[in-house]
Scaffold this active site. Sequence first.
Site, PDB file in Angstrom:
ATOM      1  N   SER A  10      -3.489   2.684  -7.354  1.00 38.86           N
ATOM      2  CA  SER A  10      -2.961   4.141  -6.765  1.00 38.86           C
ATOM      3  C   SER A  10      -1.762   3.874  -5.948  1.00 38.86           C
ATOM      4  O   SER A  10      -0.746   4.766  -6.066  1.00 38.86           O
ATOM      5  CB  SER A  10      -3.966   4.888  -6.291  1.00 38.86           C
ATOM      6  OG  SER A  10      -5.288   5.147  -7.245  1.00 38.86           O
ATOM      7  N   TRP A  11      -2.023   3.250  -4.785  1.00 39.37           N
ATOM      8  CA  TRP A  11      -0.951   3.035  -3.796  1.00 39.37           C
ATOM      9  C   TRP A  11       0.417   2.374  -4.502  1.00 39.37           C
ATOM     10  O   TRP A  11       1.405   2.841  -4.076  1.00 39.37           O
ATOM     11  CB  TRP A  11      -1.435   2.271  -2.558  1.00 39.37           C
ATOM     12  CG  TRP A  11      -0.770   2.332  -1.316  1.00 39.37           C
ATOM     13  CD1 TRP A  11      -0.498   1.501  -0.290  1.00 39.37           C
ATOM     14  CD2 TRP A  11       0.075   3.238  -0.645  1.00 39.37           C
ATOM     15  NE1 TRP A  11       0.010   1.609   0.708  1.00 39.37           N
ATOM     16  CE2 TRP A  11       0.648   2.861   0.494  1.00 39.37           C
ATOM     17  CE3 TRP A  11       0.506   4.725  -1.343  1.00 39.37           C
ATOM     18  CZ2 TRP A  11       1.474   3.817   1.371  1.00 39.37           C
ATOM     19  CZ3 TRP A  11       1.208   5.484  -0.454  1.00 39.37           C
ATOM     20  CH2 TRP A  11       1.937   4.974   0.732  1.00 39.37           C
ATOM     21  N   LYS A 106      -3.667  -2.046   3.904  1.00 40.12           N
ATOM     22  CA  LYS A 106      -4.635  -1.351   4.849  1.00 40.12           C
ATOM     23  C   LYS A 106      -5.720  -2.032   4.966  1.00 40.12           C
ATOM     24  O   LYS A 106      -6.754  -1.596   4.560  1.00 40.12           O
ATOM     25  CB  LYS A 106      -4.662   0.099   5.058  1.00 40.12           C
ATOM     26  CG  LYS A 106      -3.415   0.920   4.956  1.00 40.12           C
ATOM     27  CD  LYS A 106      -3.634   2.457   5.060  1.00 40.12           C
ATOM     28  CE  LYS A 106      -2.183   3.013   5.163  1.00 40.12           C
ATOM     29  NZ  LYS A 106      -2.730   4.543   5.424  1.00 40.12           N
ATOM     30  N   SER A 138      -1.601   8.405   4.690  1.00 35.05           N
ATOM     31  CA  SER A 138      -1.212   8.984   3.619  1.00 35.05           C
ATOM     32  C   SER A 138      -2.012   8.298   2.412  1.00 35.05           C
ATOM     33  O   SER A 138      -2.241   7.091   2.160  1.00 35.05           O
ATOM     34  CB  SER A 138       0.111   7.874   3.401  1.00 35.05           C
ATOM     35  OG  SER A 138      -0.250   6.552   3.749  1.00 35.05           O
ATOM     36  N   LYS A 191      -9.843   1.599  11.370  1.00 37.94           N
ATOM     37  CA  LYS A 191      -9.957   3.220  10.728  1.00 37.94           C
ATOM     38  C   LYS A 191     -10.721   3.112   9.327  1.00 37.94           C
ATOM     39  O   LYS A 191     -11.680   4.241   9.275  1.00 37.94           O
ATOM     40  CB  LYS A 191      -8.669   4.029  10.628  1.00 37.94           C
ATOM     41  CG  LYS A 191      -7.567   3.377   9.736  1.00 37.94           C
ATOM     42  CD  LYS A 191      -7.598   3.980   8.420  1.00 37.94           C
ATOM     43  CE  LYS A 191      -6.444   3.568   7.617  1.00 37.94           C
ATOM     44  NZ  LYS A 191      -6.657   3.829   6.157  1.00 37.94           N
ATOM     45  N   ARG A 255     -11.778   6.540  -0.270  1.00 32.29           N
ATOM     46  CA  ARG A 255     -12.659   5.802  -0.736  1.00 32.29           C
ATOM     47  C   ARG A 255     -13.934   5.242   0.162  1.00 32.29           C
ATOM     48  O   ARG A 255     -15.026   5.040  -0.112  1.00 32.29           O
ATOM     49  CB  ARG A 255     -12.149   4.623  -1.435  1.00 32.29           C
ATOM     50  CG  ARG A 255     -11.310   3.581  -0.804  1.00 32.29           C
ATOM     51  CD  ARG A 255     -10.445   2.733  -1.560  1.00 32.29           C
ATOM     52  NE  ARG A 255      -9.346   3.669  -2.393  1.00 32.29           N
ATOM     53  CZ  ARG A 255      -8.207   3.000  -2.787  1.00 32.29           C
ATOM     54  NH1 ARG A 255      -8.280   1.697  -2.872  1.00 32.29           N
ATOM     55  NH2 ARG A 255      -7.168   3.725  -3.234  1.00 32.29           N
TER      56      ARG A 255
END
Length: 328
Positions: A10-11, A106, A138, A191, A255
């Site tokens: 997706s990213w 990330k 994002s 995070k 997710r």
Amino acid sequence: MKVAVIGSGSWGTAIVKILSNNIDQINWWIREEEIIENIYHYKHNSIYLSSVELEPEKLFLSSDLKEIINISDYLVFAVPSAFLCETLKVVSALELKGKTIISAIKGIVPEHNNIIAEFFNQVYEVSLNNFVVVSGPSHAEEIALEKLTYLTVASQNPQLAEDVSKLFNNRYLKTSISDDIFGTEYSSVIKNIVAIANGICIGLGYGDNFQAVLISNAIQEIKRFVDAVHPIDRDINSSVYLGDLMVTAYSQFSRNRTFGNMIGKGYSVKFAQLEMKMIAEGYYAAKCVWEINKKYKVYMPITEAVYNILYKEKSPAREIYLLTDKLS
């Protein structure tokens, strides 16, 4: 500028869409030949963000990673951190010499307990002056819908940060520049752990009031850790830190939150992983950060609770109950 995107999730797909606004050709490494054929014929990634219309005339697609790297100067990595070593096993340090590495990952490399900057620097001898982190709140799904998004481009090389910032900036995406590659990376790792914690709490029936307390304590936990690892002057309340934490912890697209929610509802860790169609980076991050923190000994009750649940098979209800007495 000869730019490549490594990864077709997706990213990665969202990044290709972003870059298509500013450059005429993008070299795109995609592992699956079936996806390549679909993009050329139907202008869509058939598996991820299938509603996004791509521009095949601007794309050179290949499943040969060495070929893509060889013909590109800027390499944007958008593969899950857990698969980064496997993806790069065919690539040598010599082949990355002189390349600019742009990390949109990330996560943390579990085999090395390294953030992406450290991994490329130590394993592939990539200078930190040739390394850039793209981070911030994002979700790929919102970028696909061209909803206004803000990203931070971090590098120790100010000119490089400026150049990469221009690559990403467009009508629906605004960019800012930072020199804090370590803080932005570690913050984006932790995070994800917090988002799992928040998902577990939601699954257990905790409400909005407690979630607010959890997240306000989480940003303090992140600050303590990044200040210990890389003590520089930073505003932890800026969007690349606090904003990224909030969107990952609260959003329906997260997710990691989804994964945690399943754990809170009673699913086993293995079953939750099997049910997830995408990687929850926070699963690997919890163990890596817990191990890294043996050195720094930072007070991290949220990370410790998630680690105990995921890796020590402790009761989610019991661990979160114990955590509630450590928050304020």
